[in-house]
Design an enzyme around this catalytic site. Structure first.
Site, PDB file in Angstrom:
ATOM      1  N   HIS A  45      43.179 -46.336  18.973  1.00  0.00           N
ATOM      2  CA  HIS A  45      42.386 -45.432  18.115  1.00  0.00           C
ATOM      3  C   HIS A  45      42.857 -45.433  16.664  1.00  0.00           C
ATOM      4  O   HIS A  45      42.855 -44.399  15.996  1.00  0.00           O
ATOM      5  CB  HIS A  45      42.393 -44.008  18.676  1.00  0.00           C
ATOM      6  CG  HIS A  45      41.112 -43.278  18.370  1.00  0.00           C
ATOM      7  ND1 HIS A  45      40.901 -41.959  18.672  1.00  0.00           N
ATOM      8  CD2 HIS A  45      39.961 -43.697  17.767  1.00  0.00           C
ATOM      9  CE1 HIS A  45      39.691 -41.584  18.284  1.00  0.00           C
ATOM     10  NE2 HIS A  45      39.109 -42.627  17.730  1.00  0.00           N
ATOM     11  N   CYS A  97      43.724 -36.798  17.367  1.00  0.00           N
ATOM     12  CA  CYS A  97      44.441 -38.013  17.746  1.00  0.00           C
ATOM     13  C   CYS A  97      44.612 -39.044  16.635  1.00  0.00           C
ATOM     14  O   CYS A  97      45.724 -39.520  16.406  1.00  0.00           O
ATOM     15  CB  CYS A  97      43.789 -38.661  18.966  1.00  0.00           C
ATOM     16  SG  CYS A  97      42.001 -38.842  18.831  1.00  0.00           S
ATOM     17  N   ASP A 135      47.578 -37.753  25.931  1.00  0.00           N
ATOM     18  CA  ASP A 135      46.441 -37.506  25.051  1.00  0.00           C
ATOM     19  C   ASP A 135      45.883 -36.109  25.335  1.00  0.00           C
ATOM     20  O   ASP A 135      45.333 -35.855  26.413  1.00  0.00           O
ATOM     21  CB  ASP A 135      45.368 -38.571  25.300  1.00  0.00           C
ATOM     22  CG  ASP A 135      44.314 -38.620  24.212  1.00  0.00           C
ATOM     23  OD1 ASP A 135      44.393 -37.795  23.278  1.00  0.00           O
ATOM     24  OD2 ASP A 135      43.414 -39.476  24.280  1.00  0.00           O
ATOM     25  N   ASP A 136      46.058 -35.184  24.399  1.00  0.00           N
ATOM     26  CA  ASP A 136      45.532 -33.813  24.504  1.00  0.00           C
ATOM     27  C   ASP A 136      46.240 -32.976  25.573  1.00  0.00           C
ATOM     28  O   ASP A 136      45.645 -32.026  26.099  1.00  0.00           O
ATOM     29  CB  ASP A 136      44.024 -33.817  24.818  1.00  0.00           C
ATOM     30  CG  ASP A 136      43.179 -34.347  23.668  1.00  0.00           C
ATOM     31  OD1 ASP A 136      43.747 -34.670  22.619  1.00  0.00           O
ATOM     32  OD2 ASP A 136      41.955 -34.440  23.838  1.00  0.00           O
ATOM     33  N   HIS A 179      42.662 -36.870  28.269  1.00  0.00           N
ATOM     34  CA  HIS A 179      41.453 -36.697  27.458  1.00  0.00           C
ATOM     35  C   HIS A 179      40.229 -36.668  28.384  1.00  0.00           C
ATOM     36  O   HIS A 179      40.220 -37.317  29.423  1.00  0.00           O
ATOM     37  CB  HIS A 179      41.344 -37.866  26.471  1.00  0.00           C
ATOM     38  CG  HIS A 179      40.414 -37.632  25.327  1.00  0.00           C
ATOM     39  ND1 HIS A 179      39.039 -37.591  25.468  1.00  0.00           N
ATOM     40  CD2 HIS A 179      40.643 -37.436  24.006  1.00  0.00           C
ATOM     41  CE1 HIS A 179      38.478 -37.383  24.304  1.00  0.00           C
ATOM     42  NE2 HIS A 179      39.425 -37.278  23.388  1.00  0.00           N
ATOM     43  N   LYS A 224      45.867 -46.471  24.852  1.00  0.00           N
ATOM     44  CA  LYS A 224      45.004 -46.067  23.741  1.00  0.00           C
ATOM     45  C   LYS A 224      45.606 -46.465  22.393  1.00  0.00           C
ATOM     46  O   LYS A 224      46.800 -46.331  22.172  1.00  0.00           O
ATOM     47  CB  LYS A 224      44.799 -44.551  23.811  1.00  0.00           C
ATOM     48  CG  LYS A 224      44.018 -43.965  22.634  1.00  0.00           C
ATOM     49  CD  LYS A 224      43.787 -42.484  22.821  1.00  0.00           C
ATOM     50  CE  LYS A 224      43.107 -41.854  21.613  1.00  0.00           C
ATOM     51  NZ  LYS A 224      42.756 -40.439  21.822  1.00  0.00           N
ATOM     52  N   LYS A 236      43.662 -27.915  20.358  1.00  0.00           N
ATOM     53  CA  LYS A 236      43.256 -29.154  19.691  1.00  0.00           C
ATOM     54  C   LYS A 236      42.280 -28.869  18.555  1.00  0.00           C
ATOM     55  O   LYS A 236      41.402 -28.007  18.665  1.00  0.00           O
ATOM     56  CB  LYS A 236      42.607 -30.086  20.717  1.00  0.00           C
ATOM     57  CG  LYS A 236      42.067 -31.378  20.141  1.00  0.00           C
ATOM     58  CD  LYS A 236      41.447 -32.248  21.218  1.00  0.00           C
ATOM     59  CE  LYS A 236      40.896 -33.541  20.619  1.00  0.00           C
ATOM     60  NZ  LYS A 236      40.332 -34.432  21.656  1.00  0.00           N
TER      61      LYS A 236
END
Length: 608
Positions: free
Chosen positions: A163, A102, A62-63, A317, A161, A394
């Site tokens: 989302h 995301c 994530d990121d 994240h 995750k 991002k």
């Protein structure tokens, strides 16, 4: 299976061509057949290996910035297990996310379609899902690769995750839940980790809006107290009824926003096992060990295969929750600690594959949902990733730093080792690749934007099937990539770019996220044009004086954009203002709403 039969057919055709050439020209064929045997038989051997359905393990960070990994040039953050995948497999150097944030990126990854096709990208204010208690999410009519693999006999699991939403119309309809999108088992966080999930961290979610709401509340309260004082001092002739109504309005206004933003830890920061809430609010310090345990257990339970394990990390994240074992151990502060902890978790899962003799029968894939978050900082400490030589990060859809991510594939004995491919590929390509490997059929009732990667990964073709890629920021097209295969050029046209602050910084540090539209973007006519094959950092835009093909390239891209837009059809917008509102009747709750709260993981440990 389809991949194996195609490869075997290709090799058989090569043999037939050699034999026909021998017969036609009366050549001595023994030497040619020997060469054929030495060069092509290993490929045929690999074809036999893919005649079964492989296990599949997906690692999604994530990121994570492309420059945060050792195999992509970082020599200070230790990522030996991720680097092992690169050494034992294929590294993609031009692997592109369909979105720089995301929720839309993951929707595209799961479905193989640009998020604009499923309505999972920004239309109004919000660019990602805001609440678990909102109605937006991955539509039920979208088909994920997990759903197709499930029908092909795979046991499918998602750890981490999500989302992509939970409910649509009422609290427990679970219309967006992973179990309704093809996963047999789910353990993880249905939302996204953020600073609001830990009491000791500064709040993060919609802070500019929350500051305004609190300011308005204080103004109303001050007005009420001023009027009361003035009334008692006989300085104004206003009825008590008016003051009462103003007080009531202020109270209702405060309750309307504080009932959601004041309890974010309870509303968004929860953990679930299948449909059951296990922690509300979640205990973030133990989340990583529990996720690792769940992932390893899933492999052990399903080692007879075939299985799909999708490990969707909360790393890296913000707020960079890291266990004590890794805190303070890297050279890059808390962010580096978090990356190294994620690498450790990957290593433990790879060990489980090794210990169960599953390495050769398992396709492993590692990537990130979007580029590193440059603007993420806390008390002058950098909390975001590094995107290497690429501009932006991002939330920025056009510049490479927001969308170019790591892409590693390993399948021992089937894919070549230590191979580097510098061809445009997409996270959306995972959808048709996995579907074909599982013996399934790619849906024919909708446009699939991804392309099967296996021929490219195995070296059967030299070029990616992608000729054009479209880079959206929300529903706005910011840039287009054209891979001109005959020349090797990779052209990139930017129609809209964000205005960086400070200038030249590569990010929007004053507002944390660069916007898609408005005063903080610049429109370009003609478009900014770059050749990524010569200028991957997008430093010097081309002009008619420096590039003879300038007008031809832009004309070609503009024509393709017009054709692409004809393939888009109106769909319900999942991130509309209405679908982004927090609704109490949609809020997942462990207990009786609004008194939500439980810790079933603690209860389980105490029970045993």
């Amino acid at each position: 299976m389809r991949a194996g039969s195609l490869l075997a057919g290709f090799m058989t055709w090569q043999l037939l061509k050699v034999v026909m050439a021998c017969l036609a020209h009366s050549w001595t064929c023994s030497g040619l057949l020997l060469i054929w045997h030495l060069l092509l038989m290993p490929a045929i051997a690999k074809a036999t290996l893919v005649s079964y359905k492989p296990n599949i393990v997906i690692f999604l960070a994530d990121d994570l910035g492309i420059g945060d990994v050792g195999s992509y040039g970082n020599d200070t953050i230790r990522t030996p297990n991720i680097d092992r995948l690169a050494k034992e497999g294929v590294k993609l150097t031009q692997h592109i996310s369909a979105a720089p944030l995301c929720s839309p990126s993951r929707a595209a990854f799961l479905t193989g379609r640009y998020p604009i096709r499923s309505g999972t990208d920004q239309t109004d204010v919000f660019r990602v899902l805001q609440w678990l208690g909102s109605s937006g999410g991955l539509p039920a009519n979208e088909t994920t690769f997990a759903k197709i693999l499930q029908k092909q006999g795979y046991t499918t699991g998602l750890i981490g995750k999500w989302h992509q939403g939970v409910n649509c119309k009422y609290r427990n309809d679970h219309c967006h839940h992973p179990l309704n999108h093809g996963f047999d088992y789910y353990y993880g966080m249905p939302f996204s980790l953020m600073g609001d999930c830990r009491v000791t961290d500064p709040p993060e979610m919609n802070m500019p809006l929350r500051i305004k709401l609190w300011c308005y509340t204080q103004i109303i309260a001050l007005a009420v107290f001023t009027l009361i004082a003035a009334k008692l001092a006989h300085l104004v002739f206003i009825s008590w009824k008016f003051i009462f109504l103003l007080t009531l309005f202020g109270s209702l206004f405060f309750i309307s926003w504080f009932s959601s933003y004041g309890f974010i830890r309870y509303w968004n920061c929860i953990m679930m096992r299948n449909y059951e809430i296990t922690e509300q609010p979640m205990k973030v310090e133990r989340t990583a060990p529990l996720m690792l345990k769940e992932a390893m257990s899933f492999v052990e339970r399903n080692k007879e295969g075939p299985f799909l394990l999708f490990v969707s990390f909360l790393h890296v994240h913000t707020s960079l929750v890291t266990t004590e074992k890794f805190t303070g151990k890297s050279k890059h502060g808390l962010y580096g600690d978090n990356v190294e902890e994620m690498d450790f978790m990957i290593g433990r899962i790879l060990d489980v594959l090794d210990n169960n003799n599953l390495t050769n029968s398992t396709l492993v894939y590692f990537t990130s949902d979007n580029g590193g978050h440059l603007e993420a900082q806390e008390r002058n400490a950098r909390w975001g990733g590094w995107n290497g030589i690429y501009k932006g990060g991002k939330a920025i859809a056009g510049w490479e730093g927001g969308i170019r991510v790591p892409g590693l594939f390993r399948w021992m004995g089937v894919l070549p080792e230590h191979k580097v491919i510098d061809e445009p590929t997409s996270l959306m390509d995972v959808f048709p690749t996995l579907v074909n490997l599982a013996g399934g059929t790619v849906p024919q009732d909708r446009i699939i934007d991804g392309r099967d990667l296996m021929p490219l990964l195995q070296g059967l073709v030299q070029h990616s099937e992608h000729e054009f890629m479209f880079h959206y920021c929300g529903i706005l097209l910011h840039a287009v990539r054209w891979h001109q295969k005959d020349s090797g050029n990779v052209w990139k046209a930017h129609y809209v770019t964000p205005i960086f602050q400070p200038k030249g910084s590569g990010g929007c540090y004053d507002i944390r996220f660069c916007p898609c539209s408005g005063e903080r973007v610049e429109h370009h006519n003609p478009a900014l044009l770059f050749d990524l094959s010569r200028d991957p950092s997008e430093e010097v835009p081309l002009s008619p004086e420096t590039e003879p093909l300038f007008h031809m390239v832009l004309k070609k891209i503009e024509k393709v954009v017009e054709e692409h837009r004809t393939t888009l059809t109106p769909v319900p917008q999942q991130l509309s203002f209405y679908n982004s509102l927090w609704n109490p009747w949609l809020q997942p709750c462990c207990g009786t709403f609004p008194f939500c709260g439980c810790d079933k993981e603690k209860e389980k440990r105490e029970h045993f």
